[in-house]
Structures are given as structure tokens and as C-alpha cells.
Design a protein around this motif. Structure first.
Motif, PDB file in Angstrom:
ATOM      1  N   TYR A  64       0.846  -1.195  -0.015  1.00 43.24           N
ATOM      2  CA  TYR A  64       0.050  -0.064   0.112  1.00 43.24           C
ATOM      3  C   TYR A  64       0.942   1.275  -0.250  1.00 43.24           C
ATOM      4  CZ  TYR A  64      -3.241   3.524   1.538  1.00 43.24           C
ATOM      5  OH  TYR A  64      -3.973   4.857   1.939  1.00 43.24           O
ATOM      6  N   ALA A  65       0.687   2.107  -1.010  1.00 41.10           N
ATOM      7  CA  ALA A  65       1.461   3.321  -0.976  1.00 41.10           C
ATOM      8  C   ALA A  65       0.590   4.589  -0.991  1.00 41.10           C
ATOM      9  CB  ALA A  65       2.285   3.316  -2.445  1.00 41.10           C
ATOM     10  N   GLY A  66       0.598   5.028   0.008  1.00 44.54           N
ATOM     11  CA  GLY A  66      -0.291   6.167   0.524  1.00 44.54           C
ATOM     12  C   GLY A  66       0.393   6.923   1.513  1.00 44.54           C
ATOM     13  N   ALA A  67      -0.383   7.510   2.485  1.00 47.12           N
ATOM     14  CA  ALA A  67       0.231   8.292   3.587  1.00 47.12           C
ATOM     15  C   ALA A  67       1.401   7.652   4.324  1.00 47.12           C
ATOM     16  CB  ALA A  67      -0.925   8.748   4.531  1.00 47.12           C
ATOM     17  N   ASN A  68       1.117   5.970   4.206  1.00 48.00           N
ATOM     18  CA  ASN A  68       2.176   5.176   4.850  1.00 48.00           C
ATOM     19  C   ASN A  68       2.551   4.337   3.677  1.00 48.00           C
ATOM     20  OD1 ASN A  68      -0.690   5.096   7.014  1.00 48.00           O
ATOM     21  ND2 ASN A  68       1.322   5.917   7.844  1.00 48.00           N
ATOM     22  N   LEU A  69       3.673   3.661   3.625  1.00 52.39           N
ATOM     23  CA  LEU A  69       4.150   2.751   2.801  1.00 52.39           C
ATOM     24  C   LEU A  69       3.954   1.216   3.441  1.00 52.39           C
ATOM     25  CD1 LEU A  69       5.161   2.532  -0.197  1.00 52.39           C
ATOM     26  CD2 LEU A  69       7.344   2.233   0.810  1.00 52.39           C
ATOM     27  N   VAL A  70       3.248   0.353   3.042  1.00 52.43           N
ATOM     28  CA  VAL A  70       3.031  -0.681   3.924  1.00 52.43           C
ATOM     29  C   VAL A  70       3.301  -2.074   3.156  1.00 52.43           C
ATOM     30  CG1 VAL A  70       1.396  -1.999   5.449  1.00 52.43           C
ATOM     31  CG2 VAL A  70       1.265   0.509   5.250  1.00 52.43           C
ATOM     32  N   PRO A  71       4.383  -2.769   3.437  1.00 49.37           N
ATOM     33  CA  PRO A  71       4.568  -4.215   2.643  1.00 49.37           C
ATOM     34  C   PRO A  71       3.582  -5.293   3.303  1.00 49.37           C
ATOM     35  CG  PRO A  71       6.275  -3.763   4.173  1.00 49.37           C
ATOM     36  CD  PRO A  71       5.565  -2.641   4.257  1.00 49.37           C
ATOM     37  N   ILE A  72       2.973  -5.940   2.271  1.00 49.55           N
ATOM     38  CA  ILE A  72       1.871  -6.977   2.795  1.00 49.55           C
ATOM     39  C   ILE A  72       2.257  -8.208   2.272  1.00 49.55           C
ATOM     40  CG2 ILE A  72      -0.572  -7.475   2.553  1.00 49.55           C
ATOM     41  CD1 ILE A  72      -0.862  -4.424   2.141  1.00 49.55           C
ATOM     42  N   CYS A  73       2.530  -9.213   3.008  1.00 48.57           N
ATOM     43  CA  CYS A  73       2.713 -10.649   2.686  1.00 48.57           C
ATOM     44  C   CYS A  73       3.835 -10.651   1.567  1.00 48.57           C
ATOM     45  CB  CYS A  73       1.752 -11.301   2.155  1.00 48.57           C
ATOM     46  SG  CYS A  73       0.223 -11.504   3.102  1.00 48.57           S
ATOM     47  N   ALA A  74       4.919  -9.784   1.839  1.00 48.34           N
ATOM     48  CA  ALA A  74       6.143  -9.672   0.903  1.00 48.34           C
ATOM     49  C   ALA A  74       7.238 -10.170   1.289  1.00 48.34           C
ATOM     50  CB  ALA A  74       6.453  -8.086   0.882  1.00 48.34           C
ATOM     51  N   GLY A  75       7.709 -11.106   0.537  1.00 51.05           N
ATOM     52  CA  GLY A  75       8.957 -11.771   0.528  1.00 51.05           C
ATOM     53  C   GLY A  75      10.167 -11.134  -0.075  1.00 51.05           C
ATOM     54  N   PRO A  76      11.121 -11.641   0.014  1.00 53.29           N
ATOM     55  CA  PRO A  76      12.582 -10.550  -0.498  1.00 53.29           C
ATOM     56  C   PRO A  76      12.292 -10.143  -1.658  1.00 53.29           C
ATOM     57  CG  PRO A  76      13.223 -12.621   0.676  1.00 53.29           C
ATOM     58  CD  PRO A  76      12.013 -12.983   0.579  1.00 53.29           C
ATOM     59  N   GLU A  77      11.812 -10.998  -2.844  1.00 52.99           N
ATOM     60  CA  GLU A  77      11.815 -10.404  -4.385  1.00 52.99           C
ATOM     61  C   GLU A  77      10.657  -9.371  -4.323  1.00 52.99           C
ATOM     62  OE1 GLU A  77      12.662 -13.860  -7.423  1.00 52.99           O
ATOM     63  OE2 GLU A  77      11.456 -14.744  -5.693  1.00 52.99           O
ATOM     64  N   ALA A  78       9.558  -9.622  -3.476  1.00 50.75           N
ATOM     65  CA  ALA A  78       8.618  -8.706  -3.693  1.00 50.75           C
ATOM     66  C   ALA A  78       9.148  -7.150  -3.027  1.00 50.75           C
ATOM     67  CB  ALA A  78       7.524  -9.123  -3.136  1.00 50.75           C
ATOM     68  N   VAL A  79       9.789  -7.643  -2.060  1.00 47.01           N
ATOM     69  CA  VAL A  79      10.299  -6.347  -1.295  1.00 47.01           C
ATOM     70  C   VAL A  79      11.106  -5.538  -2.315  1.00 47.01           C
ATOM     71  CG1 VAL A  79      11.824  -5.475   0.814  1.00 47.01           C
ATOM     72  CG2 VAL A  79       9.937  -7.239   1.016  1.00 47.01           C
ATOM     73  N   ARG A  80      12.226  -6.200  -3.004  1.00 48.23           N
ATOM     74  CA  ARG A  80      12.980  -5.359  -3.889  1.00 48.23           C
ATOM     75  C   ARG A  80      12.353  -4.911  -5.013  1.00 48.23           C
ATOM     76  NH1 ARG A  80      16.320 -10.053  -2.862  1.00 48.23           N
ATOM     77  NH2 ARG A  80      15.485 -11.150  -4.638  1.00 48.23           N
ATOM     78  N   ALA A  81      11.384  -5.419  -5.332  1.00 48.23           N
ATOM     79  CA  ALA A  81      10.573  -4.653  -6.665  1.00 48.23           C
ATOM     80  C   ALA A  81       9.650  -3.555  -5.832  1.00 48.23           C
ATOM     81  CB  ALA A  81       9.326  -5.814  -7.022  1.00 48.23           C
ATOM     82  N   PHE A  82       9.090  -3.616  -4.695  1.00 45.93           N
ATOM     83  CA  PHE A  82       8.454  -2.500  -3.954  1.00 45.93           C
ATOM     84  C   PHE A  82       9.574  -1.507  -3.686  1.00 45.93           C
ATOM     85  CE2 PHE A  82       5.261  -5.867  -2.621  1.00 45.93           C
ATOM     86  CZ  PHE A  82       4.547  -5.721  -3.636  1.00 45.93           C
ATOM     87  N   ALA A  83      10.637  -1.626  -3.522  1.00 47.34           N
ATOM     88  CA  ALA A  83      11.752  -0.743  -3.046  1.00 47.34           C
ATOM     89  C   ALA A  83      11.986   0.105  -4.336  1.00 47.34           C
ATOM     90  CB  ALA A  83      12.754  -1.284  -2.466  1.00 47.34           C
TER      91      ALA A  83
END
Length: 281
Positions: A64-83
């Protein structure tokens, strides 16, 4: 090096798939799930974008990318993509918050371009309960705040926010957005307080609500009343409303350095089930 992003903004037709991801951890994901249940995936109504990451053609992680940035059920690959997506977009949020492990990794990737943070709270225990405390009597004076009591509850909300976050919610827009959020909770019957002589002694809100869980927030006792057991009795009263009227599980998260609050929540029946992390800007 960050890899090329494989995250994308979700569209309305992906709502069911997004809800499936959110339901995998309904307690940790209550904040975002409550928003999606009301607003769907429309960015304007949601107050931000919902990013998705796919594995084998299947949606497996969200951010979720709004007033907060909130990773949800995110493994390492997903976290890298979101970052990578967040880095390219630039910082638009006031905080990064979420389960400790992916949030720690997300911040480590974003810190070189987004840092420094104003404050990092590396471990905030996530606590839950399904039952009312057997040995604590709910405070009979804790009740729902009425709509005509906004001028009574607002000073306590501002004091709590400033004490907890370190900045006043009245900064920037003069507090218009914060006041609107407080009014929303009051109107929904999810703001609770003990009010004596026109002044709030104890307060708390049920902030996020889904069919699976609700999240209690904004717990505050007026400074001169602390140490008198009002927090335990007050929380017992809020739990009475939460578990009877709202959801089968009540949750909250608390700073690990706040030993009195953690002890109080344990006495009311909360147990630790995980940990969050917050990065404040």
C-alpha cells in the motif's frame, strides 16, 4: 543493486485476488484490509495506490503506497520490487510501517535515497486477544464519544498523537485531515473515552475493522491520572465493545520500549503474536 521492478499498480478487476492476499494474515493486514473493503482499489478512494507483485502469474504480495508505505505478505523478491518502484517515485509517505522483517528489508533498500529517517522504531510487538479479561472490571464510565463532543475529544487526540509520534498532527494543513479522521471514528461509534468535568481522562479508538479482526489505537491516559489502573479498566471496556460489536479478534501494536503499556495490555489479556516496525519521516 535493485533489480528492474516487476511490481505494478493493481486495477479494479484484481480486487478479489488482493483480498485473498490480505486474508492470509488478517490481523497484521487489518489496517490495509479495512481500507480496501470500503474503497476497493481505486487510488482516489483508497487514499493511495495498491502495488502488486506476481510469482508464476499469481498475485502473491502487495504494498500500500499512500500516507504510509506498507508491505503486505512480501518476501525478499517482492520487497526488492516494491523498493525499486518507491525509489523511482520518490518519497510521498510520512512513514513506512508493517511486519518487522519485510519492513526492515524495505527500509534498508530505500534508506540510501530516502534517508535519513526522523525516527526508527525497530520492534513494535503486535498483540491480540479474543476474550475479555476475567479479573478486570470494565470501567463503566468509558463510553462512545458523541458527535457533539468533538471539541472535548480533540485536545486529547492531539496530545496522544504528539506524545506518540513526536510531531503535532496540527502541522502542515492546520490539522484538517487529522480532525476529519477523528470525526470519522466518532461518527462510526469507534471512539471511546472516559470524560470527567468536560475533560478526557482515558481514550482509545477502534481504528481498523474487518470481519476477521479490529485494531485498537490511540490509547491514552491524561498524565495526572497515570499509574492508577485506568488504562486496564478502560481497555477492558473498549474490548467489551470491540469483541461484542466489531470483530472476533482485537489487536494493537506498541513500542517495545513502552514497558508500562505492554504490561497493562498483558494484564488485560493481550499476548504477543508478532512484531511491526515503523520508520517515521
Amino acid at each position: 543493486m535493485l533489480t528492474t521492478t516487476t511490481a505494478k499498480v493493481l486495477e479494479a478487476g484484481e480486487l478479489d485476488a488482493a483480498l485473498e492476499v490480505l486474508d492470509r494474515d488478517p490481523v497484521s493486514n487489518a489496517f490495509v484490509a479495512s481500507r480496501v473493503n470500503v474503497a476497493g482499489l481505486d487510488p482516489w478512494r483508497l487514499g493511495g495506490e495498491m502495488w502488486g507483485w506476481y510469482s508464476g502469474g499469481r498475485l502473491t504480495s502487495l504494498c500500500y503506497a499512500g500516507a504510509n508505505l506498507v508491505p503486505i505478505c512480501a518476501g525478499p523478491e517482492a520487497v526488492r520490487a516494491f523498493a525499486e518502484r518507491a525509489r523511482r517515485a520518490g518519497r510521498r509517505c510520512s512513514s513506512i510501517v508493517g511486519p518487522a522483517e519485510p519492513t526492515t528489508e524495505l527500509w534498508s533498500l530505500l534508506e540510501p535515497s530516502w534517508g535519513p529517517a526522523r525516527e526508527i522504531r525497530g520492534r513494535q510487538p503486535l498483540m491480540t486477544t479474543r476474550a475479555l479479561p476475567a479479573d478486570i472490571t470494565p470501567d463503566p464510565l468509558v463510553r462512545r464519544v458523541r458527535r457533539d463532543e468533538m471539541d472535548v475529544i480533540m485536545p486529547a487526540c492531539v496530545a496522544m498523537f504528539t506524545e506518540e509520534v513526536g510531531v503535532s498532527p496540527l502541522a502542515g494543513d492546520g490539522g484538517l485531515l487529522y480532525q476529519a479522521r477523528v470525526a470519522e471514528l466518532v461518527t462510526a461509534g469507534r471512539s471511546f473515552a472516559r470524560i470527567e468535568n468536560g475533560r478526557v481522562v482515558f481514550k482509545a479508538e477502534i481504528g481498523a475493522v474487518t470481519r476477521h479482526a479490529c485494531q485498537i489505537q490511540g490509547v491514552w491516559v491524561a498524565p495526572e491520572y497515570r499509574g492508577q489502573g485506568l488504562s486496564e479498566a478502560g481497555m477492558a471496556a473498549v474490548l467489551h465493545y470491540a469483541l461484542r460489536d466489531v470483530a472476533p479478534v482485537a489487536s494493537l501494536y506498541v513500542n517495545d520500549f513502552n514497558a508500562p503499556a505492554r504490561a497493562s495490555y498483558r494484564r488485560v489479556g493481550f499476548t504477543e503474536v508478532g512484531a511491526f516496525m515503523s520508520v517515521l519521516f
